[in-house]
Design a protein around this motif. Structure first.
Motif, PDB file in Angstrom:
ATOM      1  N   ARG A  72       0.838  -1.209   0.000  1.00  9.99           N
ATOM      2  CA  ARG A  72       0.000   0.000   0.000  1.00  9.99           C
ATOM      3  C   ARG A  72       0.872   1.258   0.000  1.00  9.99           C
ATOM      4  NH1 ARG A  72      -5.386  -1.329   2.149  1.00  9.99           N
ATOM      5  NH2 ARG A  72      -5.440  -3.543   2.689  1.00  9.99           N
ATOM      6  N   LEU A  73       1.914   1.250   0.835  1.00  9.69           N
ATOM      7  CA  LEU A  73       2.801   2.404   0.908  1.00  9.69           C
ATOM      8  C   LEU A  73       3.476   2.684  -0.429  1.00  9.69           C
ATOM      9  CD1 LEU A  73       4.584   1.752   4.343  1.00  9.69           C
ATOM     10  CD2 LEU A  73       2.929   3.564   3.868  1.00  9.69           C
ATOM     11  N   GLN A  74       3.926   1.624  -1.093  1.00  7.00           N
ATOM     12  CA  GLN A  74       4.611   1.793  -2.364  1.00  7.00           C
ATOM     13  C   GLN A  74       3.676   2.387  -3.419  1.00  7.00           C
ATOM     14  OE1 GLN A  74       5.988  -1.795  -4.401  1.00  7.00           O
ATOM     15  NE2 GLN A  74       7.886  -0.746  -4.906  1.00  7.00           N
ATOM     16  N   TYR A  75       2.467   1.883  -3.475  1.00  6.61           N
ATOM     17  CA  TYR A  75       1.490   2.394  -4.430  1.00  6.61           C
ATOM     18  C   TYR A  75       1.182   3.872  -4.142  1.00  6.61           C
ATOM     19  CZ  TYR A  75      -3.139   3.307  -6.425  1.00  6.61           C
ATOM     20  OH  TYR A  75      -4.213   3.869  -7.079  1.00  6.61           O
ATOM     21  N   PHE A  76       0.972   4.183  -2.869  1.00  8.05           N
ATOM     22  CA  PHE A  76       0.640   5.558  -2.515  1.00  8.05           C
ATOM     23  C   PHE A  76       1.810   6.488  -2.830  1.00  8.05           C
ATOM     24  CE2 PHE A  76      -1.059   9.097  -0.225  1.00  8.05           C
ATOM     25  CZ  PHE A  76      -2.425   8.867  -0.177  1.00  8.05           C
ATOM     26  N   ALA A  77       3.043   6.013  -2.612  1.00 12.40           N
ATOM     27  CA  ALA A  77       4.224   6.824  -2.898  1.00 12.40           C
ATOM     28  C   ALA A  77       4.323   7.127  -4.385  1.00 12.40           C
ATOM     29  CB  ALA A  77       5.478   6.111  -2.410  1.00 12.40           C
ATOM     30  N   ARG A  78       4.029   6.142  -5.227  1.00 13.10           N
ATOM     31  CA  ARG A  78       4.107   6.348  -6.679  1.00 13.10           C
ATOM     32  C   ARG A  78       3.079   7.373  -7.140  1.00 13.10           C
ATOM     33  NH1 ARG A  78       3.651   0.917  -9.795  1.00 13.10           N
ATOM     34  NH2 ARG A  78       4.244   2.274 -11.537  1.00 13.10           N
ATOM     35  N   LEU A 125       7.902  10.047   5.185  1.00 14.13           N
ATOM     36  CA  LEU A 125       7.477   9.040   6.162  1.00 14.13           C
ATOM     37  C   LEU A 125       7.466   7.638   5.548  1.00 14.13           C
ATOM     38  CD1 LEU A 125       4.540  11.007   7.847  1.00 14.13           C
ATOM     39  CD2 LEU A 125       6.835  10.612   8.776  1.00 14.13           C
ATOM     40  N   ILE A 126       7.009   7.546   4.306  1.00 11.26           N
ATOM     41  CA  ILE A 126       6.997   6.233   3.629  1.00 11.26           C
ATOM     42  C   ILE A 126       8.419   5.708   3.475  1.00 11.26           C
ATOM     43  CG2 ILE A 126       6.560   5.097   1.403  1.00 11.26           C
ATOM     44  CD1 ILE A 126       3.997   6.761   1.176  1.00 11.26           C
ATOM     45  N   LYS A 127       9.328   6.586   3.092  1.00 10.15           N
ATOM     46  CA  LYS A 127      10.726   6.172   2.922  1.00 10.15           C
ATOM     47  C   LYS A 127      11.284   5.615   4.228  1.00 10.15           C
ATOM     48  CE  LYS A 127      15.230   7.913   1.418  1.00 10.15           C
ATOM     49  NZ  LYS A 127      15.995   9.112   0.939  1.00 10.15           N
ATOM     50  N   ASP A 128      10.922   6.269   5.346  1.00  9.86           N
ATOM     51  CA  ASP A 128      11.382   5.808   6.653  1.00  9.86           C
ATOM     52  C   ASP A 128      10.855   4.408   6.959  1.00  9.86           C
ATOM     53  OD1 ASP A 128      13.124   6.750   8.588  1.00  9.86           O
ATOM     54  OD2 ASP A 128      11.535   7.361   9.954  1.00  9.86           O
ATOM     55  N   LEU A 129       9.598   4.166   6.604  1.00 11.63           N
ATOM     56  CA  LEU A 129       8.971   2.874   6.903  1.00 11.63           C
ATOM     57  C   LEU A 129       9.447   1.764   5.976  1.00 11.63           C
ATOM     58  CD1 LEU A 129       5.352   4.174   7.606  1.00 11.63           C
ATOM     59  CD2 LEU A 129       6.958   3.252   9.288  1.00 11.63           C
ATOM     60  N   PHE A 130      10.138   2.127   4.883  1.00 12.93           N
ATOM     61  CA  PHE A 130      10.664   1.118   3.971  1.00 12.93           C
ATOM     62  C   PHE A 130      12.073   0.650   4.358  1.00 12.93           C
ATOM     63  CE2 PHE A 130       7.282   1.312   0.874  1.00 12.93           C
ATOM     64  CZ  PHE A 130       7.379   0.082   0.242  1.00 12.93           C
TER      65      PHE A 130
END
Length: 515
Positions: free
Chosen positions: A368-374, A416-421
């Motif tokens: 989900r995070l990856q899709y939202f980031a894109r 924030l997404i980058k941190d969680l990855f």
């Protein structure tokens, strides 16, 4: 001040004019001033009658006479400070006037009283703030005190005077009849030097807490109660820190508000309203959580926010739908995601095992995070293109301000997404929330970042059909009706207040309040 001889000269000038006496208005005004103000102190037994005569002139049909009488009122208080509260009370009521020149005359006389006896003048003003049935009078009294607190400074508003204001303001807040009145009073307290310390901030938070009443369950069907909660907590937000904790507010929101957000949204939709209060609540949660200190049941709180986050962070579509999403054909709740993702990030750092110990949960979440980031990065690209080559003046338009906040929102989400990855997920990133002003040297800064610049980390609202025209702002809060003035906590507008006609004075003709 006119001498006795001068008064006789004025009298003769008017008397000799006979049918043309009306042309001698200036002489008449000088007589009024001379007789009442000059000899007032010599007749203590007749002072009440003299005051009433001058008060009557303050209501005269002739504006020139009214203005002269208003100017003369402070003169009566020289050497007689016990009269200041009564005169301030009357001047406070006179703020219902519509003519701005006359209103300015009233304010000038009130300033004179403040310099003569600040405590007495404030006693009269606060009496009207607490008891006037005219909403306009109350509002203007509050605004006047706030303005003069800043302009007259410590020469008039000594520590003793500030103590009086603090005590009276607490009484007003307990019976505040509207959101505006509550906000104005909090503005006065915020500018008191006695409140500009950790101890003072705690006092302000405690005052808000009393208004909110955190012992009372929240009815999700009562939107006025929801709005009242939002409005009050916003007043407390600036004062939370590592020394002034937001713990009780966070506990209340998790217990009473977050579990019923869906019900609140249903009530909003049934009433034809937009869901701005929902975003307001999520913004408040995000601002409170960094200062929460030791919370109860952190794993349970993380779980609540995590499931709320999943509701607005969908799994990626398949096939052509995925391409369409990246080209702007999908509407995502960027504003809510920023709030929820920030809150989750803050809480999960206290509970890192929440993701680490559940590989399936972590895998689903990262998809989900990856899709939202894109989608977010694609949206950022369109925003940069729209803002490219804009001048400073062009960036100040409402449309471009919203786009700048949108850019900060998406930038925050991506940080924030980058941190969680990270492997394992990290919780080290710090961002500045997008709806909070960006400042540099005390001045607001408006930038249009390009690819070669690091983006100021902050947050936004959604694109396309979910694109909020109020991005970065709290909502105004509608009408606050309910338990009215003097009947307990809570805002409540009182019917019939704020009429424009001259309604006369309460307590005149010898019936003054005992100051």
């Amino acid at each position: 001040m006119a001498s006795v001889e001068r008064l006789y000269t004025l009298y003769n000038a008017i008397d000799d004019a006979k049918d043309k006496a009306g042309e001698h208005e200036a002489e008449f005004l000088e007589i009024l001033s001379g007789f009442i103000a000059r000899f007032f102190r010599h007749f203590p037994n007749l002072q009440e009658q003299a005051l009433n005569c001058l008060f009557d002139l303050c209501e005269d049909e002739d504006v020139a006479i009214r203005k002269q009488a208003i100017k003369d009122l402070p003169t009566l208080c020289k050497g007689r400070t016990e009269l200041v509260p009564k005169v301030a009370d009357i001047l406070a009521q006179l703020q219902q006037v519509e003519d701005q020149v006359e209103l300015s005359t009233v304010h000038n006389s009130l300033v004179t009283l403040l310099k003569t006896d600040a405590k007495g003048a404030l006693t009269g003003l606060f009496y009207q703030i607490q008891h006037s049935e005219d909403e306009l009078v109350r509002e203007r009294c509050i605004r006047f005190v706030h303005a003069k607190l800043r302009s007259l400074g410590t020469a008039v508003f000594t520590p003793q005077v500030e103590t009086l204001i603090l005590g009276e303001a607490k009484k007003v807040l307990q019976a505040a009849s509207s959101e505006d009145e509550f906000s104005l009073m909090m503005g006065i307290l915020r500018d008191l030097k006695t409140c500009q310390s950790v101890k003072g901030y705690q006092q302000l938070v405690d005052l808000v807490t009393e208004q909110v009443d955190l012992t009372r369950p929240l009815d999700p069907a009562d939107l006025e109660s929801v709005q009242r909660l939002i409005s009050c907590v916003k007043q407390a937000l600036p004062y939370f820190s590592s020394q002034v904790r937001s713990t009780v507010y966070v506990e209340y929101l998790w217990k009473e508000v977050l579990p019923v957000l869906d019900q609140i949204e249903t009530t909003l939709s049934e009433g034809g309203s937009q869901g701005t209060p929902i975003l307001d609540v999520l913004k408040i949660v995000a601002e409170l959580i960094p200062h929460a200190g030791n919370l109860e049941d952190v794993p349970g709180k993380v779980l609540v926010i995590f499931f709320k986050l999943l509701e607005v962070m969908p799994l990626p579509p398949e096939g052509d739908a995925a391409t369409e999403a990246l080209e702007g054909g999908v509407s995502l709740e960027f504003s809510r995601v920023e709030c929820l993702l920030f809150t989750f990030h803050q809480l999960a750092r206290q509970q890192p095992e929440f993701l680490n110990d559940d590989p399936d949960r972590l895998k689903d979440f990262r998809i989900r995070l990856q899709y939202f980031a894109r989608v977010s990065q694609a949206y950022q690209k369109r925003l940069r293109e729209a803002l490219a080559n804009k001048t400073g003046e062009e960036l100040k338009t409402e449309e471009n301000k919203i786009k700048l906040i949108a850019l900060r929102t998406t930038a925050n989400i991506n940080v924030l997404i980058k941190d969680l990855f990270h492997q394992p997920p990290s919780y080290k990133a710090n961002i500045s929330l997008s709806w909070k002003p960006t400042t540099s040297g005390g001045k607001a800064v408006t930038k249009c970042p390009n690819k070669s610049q690091k983006v100021e980390r902050q947050i936004y609202a959604p694109p396309r059909d979910k694109y909020s025209q109020r991005a970065g702002q709290y909502s105004g809060g509608g009408n606050f009706r309910g338990r009215g003035r003097g009947r307990g906590r809570g805002f409540g507008y009182i019917p019939g207040r704020g009429s424009s006609y001259r309604g006369g004075f309460r307590g005149r003709r010898g019936g003054f309040r005992g100051y």
